[in-house]
Write a protein that holds these residues in place. Structure first.
Motif, PDB file in Angstrom:
ATOM      1  N   ILE A  48       3.503 -11.373   9.242  1.00  0.00           N
ATOM      2  CA  ILE A  48       3.136 -12.523   8.407  1.00  0.00           C
ATOM      3  C   ILE A  48       4.046 -12.614   7.182  1.00  0.00           C
ATOM      4  CG2 ILE A  48       1.305 -13.477   6.932  1.00  0.00           C
ATOM      5  CD1 ILE A  48      -0.679 -12.119   8.946  1.00  0.00           C
ATOM      6  N   GLU A  49       4.334 -11.459   6.593  1.00  0.00           N
ATOM      7  CA  GLU A  49       5.128 -11.410   5.363  1.00  0.00           C
ATOM      8  C   GLU A  49       6.106 -10.239   5.470  1.00  0.00           C
ATOM      9  OE1 GLU A  49       4.268 -11.209   0.572  1.00  0.00           O
ATOM     10  OE2 GLU A  49       2.598 -11.507   1.924  1.00  0.00           O
ATOM     11  N   PRO A  50       7.239 -10.436   6.177  1.00  0.00           N
ATOM     12  CA  PRO A  50       8.150  -9.313   6.448  1.00  0.00           C
ATOM     13  C   PRO A  50       8.789  -8.695   5.207  1.00  0.00           C
ATOM     14  CG  PRO A  50       9.038 -11.380   7.316  1.00  0.00           C
ATOM     15  CD  PRO A  50       7.670 -11.671   6.809  1.00  0.00           C
ATOM     16  N   TYR A  51       8.646  -9.359   4.066  1.00  0.00           N
ATOM     17  CA  TYR A  51       9.180  -8.782   2.831  1.00  0.00           C
ATOM     18  C   TYR A  51       8.088  -8.092   2.008  1.00  0.00           C
ATOM     19  CZ  TYR A  51       7.815 -13.539   1.548  1.00  0.00           C
ATOM     20  OH  TYR A  51       7.142 -14.723   1.412  1.00  0.00           O
ATOM     21  N   ALA A  52       6.887  -7.935   2.597  1.00  0.00           N
ATOM     22  CA  ALA A  52       5.782  -7.268   1.888  1.00  0.00           C
ATOM     23  C   ALA A  52       6.209  -5.856   1.488  1.00  0.00           C
ATOM     24  CB  ALA A  52       4.539  -7.207   2.774  1.00  0.00           C
ATOM     25  N   LYS A  83      -4.880  -4.916  -5.537  1.00  0.00           N
ATOM     26  CA  LYS A  83      -4.944  -4.325  -6.886  1.00  0.00           C
ATOM     27  C   LYS A  83      -3.890  -4.957  -7.797  1.00  0.00           C
ATOM     28  CE  LYS A  83      -6.467   0.269  -5.414  1.00  0.00           C
ATOM     29  NZ  LYS A  83      -6.002   1.654  -5.189  1.00  0.00           N
ATOM     30  N   ALA A  84      -2.675  -5.145  -7.268  1.00  0.00           N
ATOM     31  CA  ALA A  84      -1.589  -5.736  -8.062  1.00  0.00           C
ATOM     32  C   ALA A  84      -1.920  -7.175  -8.447  1.00  0.00           C
ATOM     33  CB  ALA A  84      -0.274  -5.675  -7.281  1.00  0.00           C
ATOM     34  N   GLU A  85      -2.492  -7.944  -7.502  1.00  0.00           N
ATOM     35  CA  GLU A  85      -2.875  -9.331  -7.803  1.00  0.00           C
ATOM     36  C   GLU A  85      -3.977  -9.359  -8.852  1.00  0.00           C
ATOM     37  OE1 GLU A  85      -3.738 -11.486  -4.218  1.00  0.00           O
ATOM     38  OE2 GLU A  85      -1.699 -11.194  -3.445  1.00  0.00           O
ATOM     39  N   GLY A 124       8.536  -0.843   5.296  1.00  0.00           N
ATOM     40  CA  GLY A 124       7.262  -0.776   6.006  1.00  0.00           C
ATOM     41  C   GLY A 124       6.307   0.243   5.422  1.00  0.00           C
ATOM     42  N   LEU A 125       6.714   0.874   4.319  1.00  0.00           N
ATOM     43  CA  LEU A 125       5.824   1.791   3.611  1.00  0.00           C
ATOM     44  C   LEU A 125       5.471   1.173   2.268  1.00  0.00           C
ATOM     45  CD1 LEU A 125       7.614   5.209   4.306  1.00  0.00           C
ATOM     46  CD2 LEU A 125       5.684   4.181   5.547  1.00  0.00           C
ATOM     47  N   CYS A 126       4.221   1.311   1.865  1.00  0.00           N
ATOM     48  CA  CYS A 126       3.756   0.744   0.596  1.00  0.00           C
ATOM     49  C   CYS A 126       4.523   1.376  -0.561  1.00  0.00           C
ATOM     50  CB  CYS A 126       2.245   0.996   0.454  1.00  0.00           C
ATOM     51  SG  CYS A 126       1.584   0.383  -1.106  1.00  0.00           S
ATOM     52  N   SER A 127       5.057   0.527  -1.427  1.00  0.00           N
ATOM     53  CA  SER A 127       5.824   1.022  -2.577  1.00  0.00           C
ATOM     54  C   SER A 127       4.914   1.668  -3.621  1.00  0.00           C
ATOM     55  CB  SER A 127       6.628  -0.113  -3.217  1.00  0.00           C
ATOM     56  OG  SER A 127       5.760  -1.126  -3.695  1.00  0.00           O
ATOM     57  N   ASP A 128       3.601   1.408  -3.552  1.00  0.00           N
ATOM     58  CA  ASP A 128       2.669   1.992  -4.515  1.00  0.00           C
ATOM     59  C   ASP A 128       2.075   3.314  -4.016  1.00  0.00           C
ATOM     60  OD1 ASP A 128       3.244  -0.252  -5.968  1.00  0.00           O
ATOM     61  OD2 ASP A 128       1.217  -1.070  -5.945  1.00  0.00           O
ATOM     62  N   CYS A 129       1.514   3.322  -2.807  1.00  0.00           N
ATOM     63  CA  CYS A 129       0.794   4.510  -2.320  1.00  0.00           C
ATOM     64  C   CYS A 129       1.508   5.252  -1.202  1.00  0.00           C
ATOM     65  CB  CYS A 129      -0.629   4.139  -1.897  1.00  0.00           C
ATOM     66  SG  CYS A 129      -0.699   3.226  -0.326  1.00  0.00           S
ATOM     67  N   GLY A 130       2.544   4.639  -0.607  1.00  0.00           N
ATOM     68  CA  GLY A 130       3.293   5.297   0.456  1.00  0.00           C
ATOM     69  C   GLY A 130       2.688   5.147   1.846  1.00  0.00           C
TER      70      GLY A 130
END
Length: 125
Positions: A105-109, A118-120, A89-95
């Protein structure tokens, strides 16, 4: 950093991930009729069609659908491994915290909306 997800939210997301994993496993099994990906591809090619281009196209569609399901299944499985941990539940890029609505909507986000955009963008360049 404390958990921003409640125990109930985490349990709901875990249940949704487990359900999705079962659905994907079932789709792959049904799609490949219990055979390995290579066996299924060979079977599609060996079908008794008069139309070789159609057969090739059917095979490509089958393989693409299997690939999509396989990729999503891997994402779901990884999310189930992470869900009990501090970083789920924490962003792997910015935390930053990934909002619960996004996780519904996307539980594996793995990223917040800003970092995902940005990644897209980077993938398109």
């Amino acid at each position: 950093m404390g958990h921003h997800l409640t125990t109930g939210q985490r349990a709901l997301l875990k249940a949704e991930l487990e359900l999705r994993r079962r659905q994907l496993q079932q789709q792959l099994e049904t799609h490949q009729e219990g055979r390995s990906r290579a066996e299924h591809a060979r079977e599609v090619l060996e079908r008794d069609y008069d139309d070789a281009p159609q057969r090739a196209m059917d095979r490509e569609v089958d393989m693409a659908l299997s690939d999509i399901d396989t990729q999503e299944l891997a994402q779901v499985t990884k999310a189930l491994e992470r869900i009990e941990g501090e970083d789920y539940g924490l962003c792997s890029d910015c935390g930053a915290e990934v909002p619960f609505d996004r996780l519904r909507i996307e539980p594996y986000a793995r990223r917040c909306v800003v970092c995902e955009a940005k990644a897209e963008q980077a993938r398109r360049v």
